[in-house]
Write an enzyme that holds these catalytic residues in place. Sequence first.
Site, short mmCIF file in Angstrom:
data_model
loop_
_atom_site.label_atom_id
_atom_site.label_comp_id
_atom_site.label_asym_id
_atom_site.label_seq_id
_atom_site.Cartn_x
_atom_site.Cartn_y
_atom_site.Cartn_z
N HIS A 1 0.82 -1.22 0.00
CA HIS A 1 0.00 0.00 0.00
C HIS A 1 0.86 1.27 0.00
O HIS A 1 0.31 2.38 -0.05
CB HIS A 1 -0.93 0.02 1.21
CG HIS A 1 -1.97 -1.06 1.19
ND1 HIS A 1 -2.87 -1.21 0.15
CD2 HIS A 1 -2.25 -2.05 2.07
CE1 HIS A 1 -3.66 -2.24 0.40
NE2 HIS A 1 -3.30 -2.78 1.55
N ASP B 1 -2.88 -10.55 -2.71
CA ASP B 1 -3.44 -10.13 -1.42
C ASP B 1 -4.92 -9.82 -1.62
O ASP B 1 -5.36 -9.43 -2.70
CB ASP B 1 -2.70 -8.87 -0.96
CG ASP B 1 -2.98 -8.51 0.49
OD1 ASP B 1 -2.12 -8.79 1.34
OD2 ASP B 1 -4.05 -7.94 0.75
N HIS C 1 -6.49 -7.35 -0.43
CA HIS C 1 -6.63 -5.91 -0.62
C HIS C 1 -5.89 -5.48 -1.89
O HIS C 1 -4.78 -5.95 -2.15
CB HIS C 1 -6.06 -5.15 0.58
CG HIS C 1 -6.64 -5.57 1.90
ND1 HIS C 1 -6.10 -6.59 2.66
CD2 HIS C 1 -7.72 -5.12 2.58
CE1 HIS C 1 -6.82 -6.74 3.76
NE2 HIS C 1 -7.81 -5.87 3.74
N ASP D 1 -4.52 -13.18 2.99
CA ASP D 1 -5.79 -12.81 3.62
C ASP D 1 -7.02 -13.06 2.76
O ASP D 1 -8.12 -12.61 3.10
CB ASP D 1 -5.74 -11.36 4.11
CG ASP D 1 -5.00 -10.44 3.17
OD1 ASP D 1 -4.71 -10.87 2.04
OD2 ASP D 1 -4.70 -9.30 3.55
#
Length: 436
Positions: free
Chosen positions: A108, A147, A149, A236
């Site tokens: 991120h 991931d 996200h 995740d």
Amino acid sequence: MNKLGLVFFPAFDWAITPTHPEREERLLYTRDQIVEEGLLDLPQIHEYKPQLATLRDLERVHIGVPNLRSHIKDAHFVSAGGAITAARAVKNGEVKRAFALVRPPGHHAMRMVHGTRGFCTVNIEAIMIAHMRKHFGIKKVAIVDTDVHHGDGTQDIFYHDPDTLFISFHQDGRTLYPGTGFTNELGGPKAFGTTLNLPLPPGTDDEGLHYMLDHFVLPILEDFQPDMIINSAGQDNHYSDPLANMAITAQGYARLADKLKADVAVLEGGYSIEAALPYVNVGIILAMAGLDYSQVIEPDILSKQGKSNLGYMEKLVQQQWTVWKNREQLAKEQIAKWGDYFVRQKNIYYDDSGIQEKQTEKVRLCPQCRGFMTIATQAETAYYDSQSAFAAIIEQDACPACRCAAKDAVSKEIKLGRYDHYFIQDKEQDTLETIK
């Protein structure tokens, strides 16, 4: 033999808070499982100690405001250095593949750094790639971000780089942080189509993930022919993860690693510390080492954890395949549309630091070279004064006219005095100059 290099760094001295889900136990349970299974005794697996990255490694990618050193801890140097250690072991021919199980994570973290967002301050994979391009002459790189996200930081850093293919499949941004990663985010005009997002509905299971992998990701990689494949390996998507809503199993992840055959995997997220991470990571390690992973099964697994909408998947694949096949023509249309400069406004929230950043990115679309970029940024918080900066980024192959124009843009802003800090990042000279 598919010999695998393993780098392990749990970062005992770094945590956002003592009870935060991003903490050292994420890797300690995995470490226990690896030792218990005797994986470190296998001749197919070799463990490496992480080397330290340097500030130059980090500033080859990032510009920190007022400086990068004020935002990072020693753990960031080790985490980035661990990824570099893994990549160097592969390129030196010591191992066929490598998995860097390191933290803090990084996907991120964007080019400009005002603080920490999504648990990330610097982008571990981007720093590793910049290091490998500088020292090993690697050109074409593919990043497959798995991931849950969206990897918005990695997308930001490589958005205008036609030599980096970024593919991310993640839970739909309408339902999960950071709220980006949609199909219309396709790269800047001169790199149009090299950013490809696959937003997946909550509840997507192994069947859906492998449909996207088999029908889109693997064929695109075959067509792109990268010098290096990087897996930004978030765990995740697992059905037990407390921060997301997907339904992937350890077997699903292991088969993904087996098919993807990434040169280097770098750990990102994954917060089901006891129920998922030890099994998912062991499955990935065995798959990357070419060993049998069929017996890696979670104790609590049910016969059916989720459900995939394959009709949606099919339409998504068709949509993004159309972009990929026509990307050269679409890039020409984008360049014609924008003219001399591409400009975009960005609002970036640093959830861990409570900072709201407003950014204006302006990219010179030079017909002779990759041009240059300027970034005007202003960050505000409720706790202290705002800070602003203006930066010029000169690309590796910038022509003399673009080099002069980039420096002139900074000189002009210094005279106007509208910002607190001024920078020139020169990729050809491999320098980051703080002007004021």
